[in-house]
Each structure stands twice: as structure tokens, then as C-alpha cells.
Write a protein that holds these residues in place. Structure first.
Motif, PDB file in Angstrom:
ATOM      1  N   PRO A  39       0.891  -1.061   0.067  1.00  0.00           N
ATOM      2  CA  PRO A  39      -0.088   0.114   0.092  1.00  0.00           C
ATOM      3  C   PRO A  39       0.984   1.071   0.024  1.00  0.00           C
ATOM      4  O   PRO A  39       0.542   2.401  -0.814  1.00  0.00           O
ATOM      5  N   ALA A  67      -5.917  -7.771   3.692  1.00  0.00           N
ATOM      6  CA  ALA A  67      -7.258  -6.965   3.563  1.00  0.00           C
ATOM      7  C   ALA A  67      -6.825  -5.376   3.413  1.00  0.00           C
ATOM      8  O   ALA A  67      -7.425  -4.688   2.798  1.00  0.00           O
ATOM      9  N   GLY A  68      -5.854  -4.931   4.368  1.00  0.00           N
ATOM     10  CA  GLY A  68      -5.208  -3.742   3.934  1.00  0.00           C
ATOM     11  C   GLY A  68      -4.696  -3.357   2.523  1.00  0.00           C
ATOM     12  O   GLY A  68      -5.247  -2.156   2.032  1.00  0.00           O
ATOM     13  N   LEU A  70      -5.852  -4.534  -0.048  1.00  0.00           N
ATOM     14  CA  LEU A  70      -7.084  -4.740  -0.921  1.00  0.00           C
ATOM     15  C   LEU A  70      -8.010  -3.425  -0.718  1.00  0.00           C
ATOM     16  O   LEU A  70      -8.547  -2.758  -1.845  1.00  0.00           O
ATOM     17  N   GLN A  71      -7.871  -2.628   0.360  1.00  0.00           N
ATOM     18  CA  GLN A  71      -8.761  -1.744   0.631  1.00  0.00           C
ATOM     19  C   GLN A  71      -7.953  -0.460  -0.254  1.00  0.00           C
ATOM     20  O   GLN A  71      -8.441   0.503  -0.391  1.00  0.00           O
ATOM     21  N   ALA A  72      -6.661  -0.391   0.079  1.00  0.00           N
ATOM     22  CA  ALA A  72      -5.904   0.553  -0.489  1.00  0.00           C
ATOM     23  C   ALA A  72      -5.977   0.585  -2.088  1.00  0.00           C
ATOM     24  O   ALA A  72      -6.251   1.455  -2.726  1.00  0.00           O
ATOM     25  N   ARG A  74      -8.599  -0.642  -3.643  1.00  0.00           N
ATOM     26  CA  ARG A  74     -10.154  -0.111  -3.949  1.00  0.00           C
ATOM     27  C   ARG A  74      -9.919   1.517  -4.058  1.00  0.00           C
ATOM     28  O   ARG A  74     -10.695   2.026  -4.953  1.00  0.00           O
ATOM     29  N   GLU A  75      -9.561   2.145  -2.951  1.00  0.00           N
ATOM     30  CA  GLU A  75      -9.407   3.518  -2.850  1.00  0.00           C
ATOM     31  C   GLU A  75      -8.853   4.351  -3.897  1.00  0.00           C
ATOM     32  O   GLU A  75      -9.064   5.252  -4.423  1.00  0.00           O
ATOM     33  N   ARG A 121     -14.189 -11.304  -3.308  1.00  0.00           N
ATOM     34  CA  ARG A 121     -13.326 -10.439  -2.650  1.00  0.00           C
ATOM     35  C   ARG A 121     -13.053  -9.113  -3.681  1.00  0.00           C
ATOM     36  O   ARG A 121     -12.555  -8.398  -3.370  1.00  0.00           O
TER      37      ARG A 121
END
Length: 183
Positions: A39, A67-68, A70-72, A74-75, A121
């Protein structure tokens, strides 16, 4: 070329990215992306690039779920893509009782369960196989969906780190920088 990737965030990857952006703008490459950008590196590249990477190809499987990351992604609008989505066969993944039980529930193999889990996911997957029957099996994941309980059970398998390669280790950085493919 459909997709061109920078393999690691080491060396002059900014120079490489700028050259790739130019090829992209010229229409010589349809999409450009990166591999193994955690990230912090992905965010930094996106903040300094004129073309956002289409994908970030990273290690993603039940034992290292990121998970972190993947979130980054997406953002930032970057598509996650899993290399080694079957954990390169480590940790006895194909014999894990929780995965076998989920597979029995849907009449699917462990591999199909794991691949479907990543797809649900929002991750694109590139499972490796040279066997036609396994390739066909890997494609047969579109006729079922894992339930919330199944997804939660797989989430419990996360070790929180890679046991294949540690990209943040100084030893890995030295090793990767020892590969001189350009003079």
C-alpha cells in the motif's frame, strides 16, 4: 501488448513507470500495472503518476489475505490480481478441513473454493497449471457463490504475512537488486 507490469518496487521504477506511461499514451500498450507494490509504494506511485496502474498483482490466498492492501487498491482504483492464489500448494491447502467441508457443501474442490473466495473479494486470479483438467476445474467457479459463513471461515485462516517472500526485508531488497537485467 495487453498488459505490461513492473515486477517489484525496486531500482528506478519511477523511470520505468514513466516509460510505460508513454507507451500507454502512444497506444502500444493497452494497460499498465505493477506487481508486489504494498500500500505505501502503490499510494506513492499513484500520487506521482499521470496514469494510475490498472492492476497490482500481489500474493493473495487464504494464508495471506492482505485486507489492508485490498482496501488501498479499492481506494486508488487499482484492480487487485492474485498471483499464487492457491498458496503455491503450501500449508497443506488442498487438505485443509475447513476448505474441504466448504467444497463438499457446494460439490466443488478445494481449489475451486479458494479461487471463488478471491473472486468474491473482487480479486482477479491467475492460478498456475499445466494440466488441462486442472485448468478446466479452475474455470468452473462461476456456478456457485460462497455464503457469508464460508467467507468468514476462510478469513480465519489468515496468517497476516507471507511465507513465500518478504518484500519488506532488506535481504529481499538486496537479492532483487542483484538481478541486473539492464546495463
Amino acid at each position: 501488448m495487453d498488459l505490461y507490469l513492473i515486477h517489484q518496487p525496486f531500482g528506478d521504477y519511477y523511470g520505468s513507470w514513466q516509460a510505460m506511461e508513454e507507451l500507454y499514451r502512444e497506444g502500444r500498450i493497452r494497460a499498465i500495472g505493477v506487481c508486489n507494490f504494498y500500500p505505501d509504494r502503490l499510494t506513492d506511485l499513484c500520487a506521482n503518476a499521470s496514469v494510475i496502474p490498472s492492476v497490482d498483482q500481489v500474493e493473495l490466498h487464504p494464508f495471506f489475505q492482505q485486507a489492508g492492501a485490498l482496501q488501498a487498491m479499492r481506494e486508488l482504483g487499482v484492480q487487485p490480481q492474485a498471483w499464487g492464489p492457491l498458496a503455491e500448494g503450501t500449508h497443506g491447502i488442498f487438505q485443509k478441513e475447513v476448505l474441504s467441508a466448504i467444497g463438499k457443501k457446494y460439490d466443488k474442490t478445494v481449489a475451486q473454493v479458494v479461487l471463488r473466495w478471491n473472486v468474491q473479494r473482487g480479486v482477479s486470479i491467475i492460478p498456475k497449471s499445466v494440466h488441462r483438467n486442472r485448468m478446466e476445474e479452475n474455470l468452473a467457479i462461476w456456478d456457485f457463490a460462497l455464503g457469508d459463513e464460508d467467507m468468514a471461515a476462510i478469513t480465519q485462516m489468515d496468517l497476516g504475512h507471507s511465507e513465500i517472500i518478504d518484500h519488506s526485508s532488506p535481504e529481499t531488497a538486496k537479492w532483487l537488486n542483484s538481478w541486473k537485467i539492464h546495463d
